[in-house]
Design an enzyme around this catalytic site. Structure first.
Site, PDB file in Angstrom:
ATOM      1  N   LYS A 195     -54.502  49.174  29.678  1.00 59.61           N
ATOM      2  CA  LYS A 195     -54.897  48.591  28.390  1.00 59.61           C
ATOM      3  C   LYS A 195     -54.159  49.397  27.336  1.00 59.61           C
ATOM      4  O   LYS A 195     -54.523  50.534  27.035  1.00 59.61           O
ATOM      5  CB  LYS A 195     -56.413  48.678  28.199  1.00 59.61           C
ATOM      6  CG  LYS A 195     -56.888  48.043  26.918  1.00 59.61           C
ATOM      7  CD  LYS A 195     -58.365  48.302  26.690  1.00 59.61           C
ATOM      8  CE  LYS A 195     -58.732  47.915  25.272  1.00 59.61           C
ATOM      9  NZ  LYS A 195     -60.022  48.470  24.861  1.00 59.61           N
ATOM     10  N   ASN A 239     -67.828  47.182  24.770  1.00 54.70           N
ATOM     11  CA  ASN A 239     -68.434  48.430  25.238  1.00 54.70           C
ATOM     12  C   ASN A 239     -69.631  48.821  24.374  1.00 54.70           C
ATOM     13  O   ASN A 239     -70.777  48.837  24.809  1.00 54.70           O
ATOM     14  CB  ASN A 239     -67.356  49.531  25.210  1.00 54.70           C
ATOM     15  CG  ASN A 239     -67.777  50.844  25.857  1.00 54.70           C
ATOM     16  OD1 ASN A 239     -66.950  51.575  26.368  1.00 54.70           O
ATOM     17  ND2 ASN A 239     -69.052  51.193  25.881  1.00 54.70           N
TER      18      ASN A 239
END
Lengths: 261, 66
Positions: A96, A206
């Site tokens: 990522k 998250n």
């Protein structure tokens, strides 16, 4: 099932592993989410009390796909070095890619991200670029060889949801054949549902889960919202109308009169 | 020899390469990765990668992330 980065997935939920109350809460939240892909990072050896080996072993036991990030990198060189280190530590070509351009809102640097993507793709990485909803930024990343795009909904950790729904709708329709995942800024399950209703292929989040009062319940709530939004998109949403249209047929209505009173 | 390890200046003696440096730090080094002066050093090259005065070394381990 759907394919992403050479892997078969059933879930469309990508979940982060940071900022949970404990490793056990993290594990329970990941299980409740149904996610098969988790994001992770690298930190200096010996910093903090975190047991890195136990953390990595837990993720391996859970048979999760690991998506390491280059969080905290502000230069192409640092991002590429961290990506190479992550590949060695986590044993995956997935990365990522985050090249931050602005401290204030953690906005990605489009020029640095594209340059780093070119380098890493040549080295065999599967680059998942953290990016804005800018169409030209996306085009350049595709030119660089990216096979997935990850536009933000809003700045990282802000929980603001889809800050610019029009831009995201345009993004989705412009890149309809490219897997597109909303990454960052989601705060509520309804935000995730809205993103999926637009036709995005998945969401990555998250903080909304890890900082919830009950992370496990919130992970489940997001999973349900993501599934609902995706199924709604697949089913075909009705077009919006400017004015009311009766859902109950008018024909045969008792006491109904054609003429206005 | 003066080295900068993880941003901290350190005085380390008796090490000539990355393999010796990593060993000298002790601890469980199964899941680490190393960069020397900003460049990634693959695990298989620790022995042949020399460290010298004022070199900057980063050693990283898995950590939670978003």
């Amino acid at each position: 099932m759907w394919r992403l980065g050479g892997k078969e997935l059933s879930s469309r939920f990508f979940i982060g592993t940071a900022r949970y109350a404990s490793p056990d809460i993290m594990r329970q939240a990941i299980e409740a989410s149904g996610a098969e892909v988790v994001t992770v990072s690298l930190r200096r050896y010996g910093s903090g009390k975190w047991d890195s080996n136990a953390f990595l072993n837990l993720l391996k036991e859970m048979k999760l796909h690991i998506l390491p990030n280059t969080a905290g990198c502000y230069s192409v060189k640092d991002a590429c070095t961290v990506a190479r280190m992550a590949r060695e530590v986590f044993g995956t070509d997935w990365i990522k890619l985050e090249v931050i351009g602005d401290d204030y809102n953690l906005q990605p640097d489009p020029f640095g991200t594209v340059e780093a993507a070119k380098i890493l793709i040549k080295e065999g990485f599967e680059v998942f670029p953290y990016m804005t909803d800018d169409l030209v930024f996306a085009e350049r990343l595709l030119d660089a060889g990216c096979k997935v795009l990850m536009p933000w909904a809003a700045p990282i950790g802000s929980g603001r949801g889809l800050a610019n729904p029009h831009a995201l709708k345009t993004f989705r329709s412009r890149f309809k054949d490219i897997p597109c995942i909303i990454d960052a800024g989601l705060g509520k399950p309804s935000h995730a549902a809205a993103a999926m209703e637009m036709g995005f292929d998945g969401v990555l989040l998250n903080t909304a889960v890890s900082l919830a009062r009950d992370s496990v319940a919130m992970a489940r709530a997001f999973a349900m919202a993501i599934e609902a939004g995706h199924k709604g998109y697949q089913a075909g949403l009705m077009p919006e109308r400017e004015f009311a249209t009766p859902s109950t047929p008018v024909v045969g209505t008792p006491f109904w009169h054609q003429e206005k009173k | 020899m003066k080295l900068v390890i993880g941003g901290e200046p350190r005085e380390i003696g008796g090490v000539e390469n990355v393999a010796q440096l990593v060993k000298s730090l002790g601890g469980d080094m199964r899941f680490i990765s190393v960069a020397l002066n900003g460049e990634f050093v693959p695990r298989g090259e620790y022995e042949k990668t020399k460290v010298g005065e004022s070199d900057e070394i980063e050693i990283v381990t898995p950590f939670p992330g978003g």
